[in-house]
Design a protein around this motif. Structure first.
Motif, PDB file in Angstrom:
ATOM      1  N   VAL A 121      41.345  10.810  40.506  1.00 33.37           N
ATOM      2  CA  VAL A 121      41.338  12.012  39.684  1.00 33.37           C
ATOM      3  C   VAL A 121      42.372  11.868  38.584  1.00 33.37           C
ATOM      4  O   VAL A 121      43.391  11.202  38.754  1.00 33.37           O
ATOM      5  CB  VAL A 121      41.577  13.286  40.519  1.00 33.37           C
ATOM      6  CG1 VAL A 121      40.409  13.532  41.460  1.00 33.37           C
ATOM      7  CG2 VAL A 121      42.863  13.200  41.307  1.00 33.37           C
ATOM      8  N   SER A 122      42.077  12.471  37.445  1.00 32.52           N
ATOM      9  CA  SER A 122      42.933  12.371  36.271  1.00 32.52           C
ATOM     10  C   SER A 122      43.292  13.759  35.783  1.00 32.52           C
ATOM     11  O   SER A 122      42.582  14.731  36.050  1.00 32.52           O
ATOM     12  CB  SER A 122      42.211  11.619  35.151  1.00 32.52           C
ATOM     13  OG  SER A 122      41.786  10.348  35.574  1.00 32.52           O
ATOM     14  N   PHE A 131      47.401   7.574  49.109  1.00 33.53           N
ATOM     15  CA  PHE A 131      47.280   8.078  47.738  1.00 33.53           C
ATOM     16  C   PHE A 131      48.374   7.451  46.873  1.00 33.53           C
ATOM     17  O   PHE A 131      49.483   7.179  47.349  1.00 33.53           O
ATOM     18  CB  PHE A 131      47.442   9.589  47.703  1.00 33.53           C
ATOM     19  CG  PHE A 131      46.320  10.367  48.339  1.00 33.53           C
ATOM     20  CD1 PHE A 131      45.303   9.761  49.046  1.00 33.53           C
ATOM     21  CD2 PHE A 131      46.285  11.751  48.215  1.00 33.53           C
ATOM     22  CE1 PHE A 131      44.282  10.494  49.627  1.00 33.53           C
ATOM     23  CE2 PHE A 131      45.270  12.511  48.775  1.00 33.53           C
ATOM     24  CZ  PHE A 131      44.275  11.873  49.487  1.00 33.53           C
ATOM     25  N   THR A 132      48.052   7.276  45.584  1.00 32.83           N
ATOM     26  CA  THR A 132      49.028   6.753  44.636  1.00 32.83           C
ATOM     27  C   THR A 132      48.992   7.571  43.357  1.00 32.83           C
ATOM     28  O   THR A 132      47.931   7.732  42.754  1.00 32.83           O
ATOM     29  CB  THR A 132      48.731   5.282  44.303  1.00 32.83           C
ATOM     30  OG1 THR A 132      48.727   4.503  45.507  1.00 32.83           O
ATOM     31  CG2 THR A 132      49.789   4.727  43.358  1.00 32.83           C
ATOM     32  N   ILE A 133      50.154   8.060  42.957  1.00 30.58           N
ATOM     33  CA  ILE A 133      50.269   8.795  41.699  1.00 30.58           C
ATOM     34  C   ILE A 133      50.804   7.853  40.635  1.00 30.58           C
ATOM     35  O   ILE A 133      51.673   7.009  40.915  1.00 30.58           O
ATOM     36  CB  ILE A 133      51.165  10.047  41.862  1.00 30.58           C
ATOM     37  CG1 ILE A 133      51.123  10.917  40.619  1.00 30.58           C
ATOM     38  CG2 ILE A 133      52.592   9.654  42.228  1.00 30.58           C
ATOM     39  CD1 ILE A 133      51.816  12.276  40.778  1.00 30.58           C
ATOM     40  N   THR A 174      48.514  11.388  30.286  1.00 32.06           N
ATOM     41  CA  THR A 174      47.632  11.521  31.438  1.00 32.06           C
ATOM     42  C   THR A 174      48.351  11.108  32.721  1.00 32.06           C
ATOM     43  O   THR A 174      49.110  10.134  32.724  1.00 32.06           O
ATOM     44  CB  THR A 174      46.372  10.662  31.252  1.00 32.06           C
ATOM     45  OG1 THR A 174      45.701  11.066  30.058  1.00 32.06           O
ATOM     46  CG2 THR A 174      45.413  10.826  32.425  1.00 32.06           C
ATOM     47  N   VAL A 175      48.090  11.863  33.771  1.00 35.11           N
ATOM     48  CA  VAL A 175      48.578  11.514  35.101  1.00 35.11           C
ATOM     49  C   VAL A 175      47.364  11.305  35.999  1.00 35.11           C
ATOM     50  O   VAL A 175      46.338  11.976  35.835  1.00 35.11           O
ATOM     51  CB  VAL A 175      49.526  12.599  35.656  1.00 35.11           C
ATOM     52  CG1 VAL A 175      48.838  13.940  35.793  1.00 35.11           C
ATOM     53  CG2 VAL A 175      50.146  12.163  36.978  1.00 35.11           C
ATOM     54  N   TYR A 176      47.502  10.349  36.902  1.00 36.89           N
ATOM     55  CA  TYR A 176      46.393   9.969  37.772  1.00 36.89           C
ATOM     56  C   TYR A 176      46.794  10.138  39.236  1.00 36.89           C
ATOM     57  O   TYR A 176      47.970  10.056  39.596  1.00 36.89           O
ATOM     58  CB  TYR A 176      46.014   8.509  37.547  1.00 36.89           C
ATOM     59  CG  TYR A 176      45.690   8.164  36.127  1.00 36.89           C
ATOM     60  CD1 TYR A 176      46.649   7.611  35.281  1.00 36.89           C
ATOM     61  CD2 TYR A 176      44.414   8.388  35.617  1.00 36.89           C
ATOM     62  CE1 TYR A 176      46.360   7.299  33.969  1.00 36.89           C
ATOM     63  CE2 TYR A 176      44.104   8.074  34.302  1.00 36.89           C
ATOM     64  CZ  TYR A 176      45.077   7.528  33.483  1.00 36.89           C
ATOM     65  OH  TYR A 176      44.777   7.216  32.194  1.00 36.89           O
ATOM     66  N   LEU A 177      45.783  10.325  40.053  1.00 42.45           N
ATOM     67  CA  LEU A 177      45.986  10.288  41.497  1.00 42.45           C
ATOM     68  C   LEU A 177      44.851   9.459  42.091  1.00 42.45           C
ATOM     69  O   LEU A 177      43.688   9.851  41.997  1.00 42.45           O
ATOM     70  CB  LEU A 177      46.001  11.678  42.107  1.00 42.45           C
ATOM     71  CG  LEU A 177      46.329  11.737  43.603  1.00 42.45           C
ATOM     72  CD1 LEU A 177      47.788  11.332  43.841  1.00 42.45           C
ATOM     73  CD2 LEU A 177      46.065  13.134  44.163  1.00 42.45           C
TER      74      LEU A 177
END
Length: 123
Positions: free
Chosen positions: A20-21, A68-70, A78-81
């Motif tokens: 997810v972004s 999970f990795t952030i 942008t931040v991702y998970l």
């Protein structure tokens, strides 16, 4: 006007992966801690992960640690998970949030929120 827009949610089988972004606009993104929270039906919103402004420090809830990795791209705001080894109990609406002052693991510490993206895990 600050906007956080999540994307990338969907339906995945247990054991599968999803990314997810969250695209941010209207704020000095590189100055903010970014966090991911989730909320399942009938439950309170809970902390999932956070990353400091530079990306050097990350924090995870015990329930997702190792799966999970952030990450973040300050050039793209942008931040991702990355969600791996998904379990049915990971099913929830996932929200990103921005916190100017510090890294927080509580929802009250965040200044701005997105609308959320649904992650559904089938067993």
């Amino acid at each position: 006007q600050v906007k956080l827009a999540e994307s990338g949610g969907g339906l995945v089988q247990a054991g599968g992966s999803l990314r997810v972004s969250c695209a941010a606009s209207g704020l000095a993104f590189s100055r903010y801690t970014m966090g991911w929270f989730r909320q399942a039906p009938g439950k309170e919103r809970e902390f999932v992960a956070a990353i400091n402004w530079s990306g050097d420090n990350t924090y995870y809830a015990d329930s997702v640690k190792g799966r999970f990795t952030i990450s973040r791209d300050n050039a793209q705001n942008t931040v991702y998970l990355q969600l791996n080894s998904l379990k049915p109990e990971d099913m929830a609406v996932y929200y990103c949030a921005a916190d100017l002052l510090s890294v927080s693991m509580t929802a009250a510490g965040y200044d701005y929120w997105g609308q959320g993206t649904q992650v559904t895990v089938s067993s």
